[in-house]
Design an enzyme around this catalytic site. Structure first.
Site, short mmCIF file in Angstrom:
data_model
loop_
_atom_site.label_atom_id
_atom_site.label_comp_id
_atom_site.label_asym_id
_atom_site.label_seq_id
_atom_site.Cartn_x
_atom_site.Cartn_y
_atom_site.Cartn_z
N TYR A 68 6.55 -9.63 -12.42
CA TYR A 68 5.53 -8.70 -11.98
C TYR A 68 5.10 -7.64 -14.36
O TYR A 68 4.60 -7.25 -14.25
CB TYR A 68 6.12 -7.09 -10.87
CG TYR A 68 5.76 -5.84 -10.91
CD1 TYR A 68 4.74 -5.86 -10.10
CD2 TYR A 68 5.21 -4.60 -11.45
CE1 TYR A 68 3.18 -4.68 -9.82
CE2 TYR A 68 5.23 -3.31 -11.75
CZ TYR A 68 4.45 -3.20 -10.59
OH TYR A 68 3.19 -2.28 -11.01
N LYS B 121 2.11 -6.92 -15.06
CA LYS B 121 2.02 -5.53 -16.71
C LYS B 121 1.95 -5.14 -18.35
O LYS B 121 1.26 -4.45 -18.61
CB LYS B 121 3.35 -4.41 -15.68
CG LYS B 121 2.60 -4.68 -13.76
CD LYS B 121 1.60 -3.76 -13.67
CE LYS B 121 1.36 -4.14 -12.50
NZ LYS B 121 -0.31 -3.57 -12.24
P1 NAP Z 1 -0.41 -1.35 -2.83
O1 NAP Z 1 -0.50 0.62 -1.25
O2 NAP Z 1 0.54 -1.70 -2.27
O3 NAP Z 1 -1.71 -1.23 -2.37
C1 NAP Z 1 -2.39 -2.04 -3.48
C2 NAP Z 1 -3.63 -2.37 -3.61
O4 NAP Z 1 -4.15 -3.82 -4.62
C3 NAP Z 1 -4.01 -2.66 -1.99
O5 NAP Z 1 -5.46 -1.62 -2.41
C4 NAP Z 1 -5.44 -4.26 -2.24
O6 NAP Z 1 -6.03 -4.14 -1.11
C5 NAP Z 1 -5.66 -4.07 -3.87
N1 NAP Z 1 -5.18 -6.28 -4.02
C6 NAP Z 1 -3.80 -6.65 -4.06
N2 NAP Z 1 -4.45 -7.95 -4.30
C7 NAP Z 1 -5.82 -7.98 -4.74
C8 NAP Z 1 -6.85 -8.80 -4.79
N3 NAP Z 1 -6.46 -10.44 -4.57
N4 NAP Z 1 -7.87 -8.64 -4.78
C9 NAP Z 1 -8.69 -7.18 -4.70
N5 NAP Z 1 -7.16 -6.18 -4.48
C10 NAP Z 1 -6.22 -6.75 -3.75
O7 NAP Z 1 0.06 -0.13 -4.35
P2 NAP Z 1 -0.22 1.25 -5.68
O8 NAP Z 1 1.30 1.16 -5.44
O9 NAP Z 1 -1.73 1.76 -4.66
O10 NAP Z 1 -0.40 0.29 -6.95
C11 NAP Z 1 -1.69 -0.03 -7.20
C12 NAP Z 1 -1.40 -0.59 -9.07
O11 NAP Z 1 -0.66 0.47 -9.59
C13 NAP Z 1 -1.33 -1.94 -8.61
O12 NAP Z 1 -1.38 -2.07 -9.87
C14 NAP Z 1 0.31 -1.50 -9.40
O13 NAP Z 1 0.44 -3.08 -9.36
C15 NAP Z 1 0.77 -0.17 -9.47
N6 NAP Z 1 1.56 0.72 -10.02
C16 NAP Z 1 1.78 1.29 -9.17
C17 NAP Z 1 3.57 1.66 -8.75
C18 NAP Z 1 3.96 2.75 -8.17
O14 NAP Z 1 4.78 2.96 -7.77
N7 NAP Z 1 3.13 2.55 -6.47
C19 NAP Z 1 3.75 2.31 -10.48
C20 NAP Z 1 2.84 1.83 -11.67
C21 NAP Z 1 2.46 0.70 -10.96
P3 NAP Z 1 -6.09 -4.95 0.17
O15 NAP Z 1 -5.35 -4.13 0.93
O16 NAP Z 1 -7.51 -4.69 0.52
O17 NAP Z 1 -5.52 -6.28 0.75
#
Ligand code: NAP
Length: 246
Positions: A154, A158
């Site tokens: 990851y 990133k």
């Molecule tokens: P999440 O709740 O697990 O949601 C992940 C999203 O990514 C879902 O909408 C999923 O869509 C989509 N996704 C995964 N694989 C995909 C693919 N192959 N094609 C299209 N869509 C895909 O995660 P989140 O926390 O909202 O994270 C969103 C972003 O923020 C990510 O890039 C994550 O790395 C980043 N981020 C999160 C955090 C945190 O603390 N939560 C911190 C730093 C960065 P489906 O459900 O439709 O498959």
């Protein structure tokens, strides 16, 4: 603020992407709500946007697939003619210590988080260049800046996004296209729900503001970067992390 703009948000059926889609739509953008597996939840986002007086459409695509992403871009351009704001938010985790990390888990994370973003930018860049305007916003992570034990795949993806952001920012700048990354810290979503309470407490202890962030905190930064007030900002990594990295 974003009236007349077309925004494409990847992974917008839930989590941070959902909040980004709702926020851009509330501020006047027409939003393409991309999803991979969460069809019903993406339709719910579209419904919520319409009920709030905005407009949106849901479109399925696995962004890690080069041909599928090209198809998505072709459909969007055929139907709406342009994209003004691209938010590469789709992302996954497959955490493990490096000694135990499988090749499949490494590849899946790099394919979705890094190659997925490459795919979308690759297919849309010629339209952005022709338009001579646009905002590309890539969702990175503090893990890509400071590393995180158990997240070699990851963090690599990133950190890669930061290099991708800066290189593309340099390539597209002469045509008035801004490319930035956001590095969120610990945000309350299903991704962090999956962490053990102990892991969450350990991470929270690294946050000077002493709490987890909300998806809206990230969406607020996307809204800023997507708007005219950010016209002179490109190639940057903006932290939304409660002070975790400083
Ligand atoms: P999440 O709740 O697990 O949601 C992940 C999203 O990514 C879902 O909408 C999923 O869509 C989509 N996704 C995964 N694989 C995909 C693919 N192959 N094609 C299209 N869509 C895909 O995660 P989140 O926390 O909202 O994270 C969103 C972003 O923020 C990510 O890039 C994550 O790395 C980043 N981020 C999160 C955090 C945190 O603390 N939560 C911190 C730093 C960065 P489906 O459900 O439709 O498959």
């Amino acid at each position: 603020m974003l009236e007349g703009k077309i925004a494409l948000v990847t992974g917008a059926g839930r989590g941070i992407g959902r909040e980004i889609a709702l926020t851009l739509a509330k501020n006047g953008a027409f939003v393409i709500v991309n999803y991979n597996g969460s069809a019903q939840r993406a339709e719910e986002v579209v419904k919520a946007i319409r009920e709030a007086g905005g407009d949106a459409v849901a479109m399925q695509c696995n962004v890690s697939d080069f041909a599928e992403s090209e198809e998505l871009v072709k459909n969007v351009i055929a139907q709406y003619g342009r994209v003004d704001i691209l938010v590469n938010n789709a992302g996954i985790t497959r955490d493990n210590l490096i000694m135990r990390m499988t090749e499949a888990d490494y590849d899946a994370v790099l394919d979705t988080n890094l190659k997925g973003t490459f795919n979308m930018i690759r297919h849309l860049s010629r339209f952005f260049l022709k338009q001579r305007s646009g905002k590309i916003i890539n969702i990175s992570s503090v893990s890509g800046v400071m590393g995180n034990a158990g997240q070699a795949n990851y963090s690599a993806s990133k950190a890669g996004l930061i290099g991708l952001t800066k290189s593309v920012a340099r390539e597209l700048a002469s045509r008035n296209v801004c490319v930035n990354a956001i590095a969120p810290g610990l945000i309350e979503t299903e991704m962090t729900d999956a962490l053990s309470d102990e892991a969450k407490e350990n991470l929270k202890s690294l946050v000077p503001l002493g709490r987890m962030g909300r998806p809206q905190d990230v969406a607020n930064m996307v809204l800023f970067l997507a708007g005219d007030n950010a016209d002179y900002i490109t190639g940057q990594v903006l932290h939304v992390d409660g002070g975790m990295v400083m």
